[in-house]
Every structure is written in structure tokens, then in C-alpha cells.
Design a protein around this motif. Structure first.
Motif, mmCIF file in Angstrom:
data_model
loop_
_atom_site.group_PDB
_atom_site.id
_atom_site.type_symbol
_atom_site.label_atom_id
_atom_site.label_comp_id
_atom_site.label_asym_id
_atom_site.label_seq_id
_atom_site.Cartn_x
_atom_site.Cartn_y
_atom_site.Cartn_z
ATOM 1 N N GLN A 17 40.424 44.680 39.225
ATOM 2 C CA GLN A 17 40.416 44.250 40.623
ATOM 3 C C GLN A 17 40.929 42.824 40.737
ATOM 4 O O GLN A 17 40.771 42.027 39.824
ATOM 5 C CB GLN A 17 39.006 44.307 41.201
ATOM 6 C CG GLN A 17 38.431 45.683 41.306
ATOM 7 C CD GLN A 17 37.028 45.647 41.874
ATOM 8 O OE1 GLN A 17 36.240 44.767 41.554
ATOM 9 N NE2 GLN A 17 36.722 46.608 42.721
ATOM 10 N N LYS A 18 41.528 42.536 41.903
ATOM 11 C CA LYS A 18 41.926 41.159 42.173
ATOM 12 C C LYS A 18 41.391 40.769 43.547
ATOM 13 O O LYS A 18 41.351 41.590 44.465
ATOM 14 C CB LYS A 18 43.441 40.985 42.098
ATOM 15 C CG LYS A 18 44.236 41.689 43.168
ATOM 16 C CD LYS A 18 45.704 41.366 43.010
ATOM 17 C CE LYS A 18 46.487 41.962 44.173
ATOM 18 N NZ LYS A 18 47.897 41.630 44.119
ATOM 19 N N PRO A 19 40.970 39.514 43.709
ATOM 20 C CA PRO A 19 40.461 39.056 44.999
ATOM 21 C C PRO A 19 41.597 38.914 46.005
ATOM 22 O O PRO A 19 42.666 38.383 45.674
ATOM 23 C CB PRO A 19 39.818 37.712 44.692
ATOM 24 C CG PRO A 19 40.394 37.282 43.396
ATOM 25 C CD PRO A 19 40.841 38.495 42.678
ATOM 26 N N GLY A 33 37.913 40.536 50.203
ATOM 27 C CA GLY A 33 37.471 41.663 49.408
ATOM 28 C C GLY A 33 38.238 41.741 48.106
ATOM 29 O O GLY A 33 38.859 40.772 47.680
ATOM 30 N N PHE A 34 38.206 42.927 47.507
ATOM 31 C CA PHE A 34 38.853 43.136 46.222
ATOM 32 C C PHE A 34 39.763 44.352 46.293
ATOM 33 O O PHE A 34 39.406 45.373 46.875
ATOM 34 C CB PHE A 34 37.811 43.329 45.120
ATOM 35 C CG PHE A 34 36.937 42.119 44.952
ATOM 36 C CD1 PHE A 34 37.409 41.005 44.299
ATOM 37 C CD2 PHE A 34 35.661 42.086 45.490
ATOM 38 C CE1 PHE A 34 36.614 39.873 44.156
ATOM 39 C CE2 PHE A 34 34.863 40.970 45.352
ATOM 40 C CZ PHE A 34 35.344 39.861 44.688
ATOM 41 N N LYS A 35 40.942 44.219 45.696
ATOM 42 C CA LYS A 35 41.914 45.309 45.667
ATOM 43 C C LYS A 35 42.023 45.842 44.256
ATOM 44 O O LYS A 35 42.180 45.083 43.304
ATOM 45 C CB LYS A 35 43.276 44.794 46.137
ATOM 46 C CG LYS A 35 44.306 45.863 46.280
ATOM 47 C CD LYS A 35 45.571 45.315 46.895
ATOM 48 C CE LYS A 35 46.550 46.426 47.154
ATOM 49 N NZ LYS A 35 47.736 45.924 47.840
ATOM 50 N N ILE A 45 34.453 43.043 51.543
ATOM 51 C CA ILE A 45 33.205 42.396 51.176
ATOM 52 C C ILE A 45 32.631 41.637 52.373
ATOM 53 O O ILE A 45 31.471 41.805 52.716
ATOM 54 C CB ILE A 45 33.389 41.438 49.980
ATOM 55 C CG1 ILE A 45 33.920 42.193 48.769
ATOM 56 C CG2 ILE A 45 32.099 40.725 49.653
ATOM 57 C CD1 ILE A 45 33.011 43.250 48.211
ATOM 58 N N SER A 46 33.459 40.805 53.019
ATOM 59 C CA SER A 46 32.929 40.048 54.147
ATOM 60 C C SER A 46 34.028 39.658 55.130
ATOM 61 O O SER A 46 35.187 39.485 54.762
ATOM 62 C CB SER A 46 32.206 38.787 53.669
ATOM 63 O OG SER A 46 33.120 37.910 53.058
ATOM 64 N N LEU A 47 33.635 39.523 56.380
ATOM 65 C CA LEU A 47 34.512 39.043 57.440
ATOM 66 C C LEU A 47 34.527 37.524 57.383
ATOM 67 O O LEU A 47 33.477 36.890 57.277
ATOM 68 C CB LEU A 47 33.995 39.510 58.805
ATOM 69 C CG LEU A 47 34.782 39.065 60.024
ATOM 70 C CD1 LEU A 47 36.179 39.671 60.002
ATOM 71 C CD2 LEU A 47 34.060 39.480 61.292
ATOM 72 N N ILE A 48 35.712 36.939 57.440
ATOM 73 C CA ILE A 48 35.855 35.489 57.358
ATOM 74 C C ILE A 48 36.113 34.959 58.760
ATOM 75 O O ILE A 48 37.158 35.215 59.357
ATOM 76 C CB ILE A 48 37.021 35.097 56.412
ATOM 77 C CG1 ILE A 48 36.850 35.738 55.040
ATOM 78 C CG2 ILE A 48 37.141 33.591 56.324
ATOM 79 C CD1 ILE A 48 35.608 35.331 54.290
#
Length: 72
Positions: A17-19, A33-35, A45-48
Motif C-alpha cells: 500500500q502507498k499513502p 487513505g491508502f491505495k 481513512i479520513s476526510l481532510i
């Protein structure tokens, strides 16, 4: 704040995975998130909403600025 909840370090699969920071061109919305490198599947993962949210995401997962890729 007198008592702050301790930030828990979390891990992700660095080999598979990469961020990624997904950014919408139209609305400006950003999601961290992670791809998955092999399948291309994105895990939210989260809304920025602010720089504070982005810093919390990077701190939680131990991500450096140069490791975080942007996708549009």
C-alpha cells in the motif's frame, strides 16, 4: 487542554500500500487513505478538512510529506 488523548501510532502494509491524498478538482474535497499498489483499490481513512486533519493523519501513520502522493 489539560488532558489530551494520546495519539496512537498505527501501521499500514508498506510493501503493498502507498499513502494517497485524493483531491477533487471541482469541490476541493480531500480524502486521505491508502491505495493498493497491485489492484489500485483505494481505502478511505479520513476526510481532510484542514491542515490540522492532514497533520493528524500523517502523525498517526508515521508518513513523511514526500511519501504522500496526491491524486486528482
Amino acid at each position: 487542554m489539560l488532558f489530551r488523548k494520546k495519539q496512537e501510532k498505527r501501521n499500514y502494509d508498506k510493501e503493498n500500500q502507498k499513502p494517497v491524498l485524493r483531491c477533487s478538482i471541482c469541490t476541493g474535497e480531500q480524502v486521505a487513505g491508502f491505495k493498493d499498489i497491485r489492484s489500485g483499490r483505494f481505502e478511505e481513512i479520513s476526510l481532510i478538512r484542514s491542515e490540522k486533519d492532514l497533520n493528524a493523519f500523517k502523525e498517526t501513520y508515521g508518513i513523511a510529506d514526500e511519501d504522500l502522493a496526491k491524486e486528482y
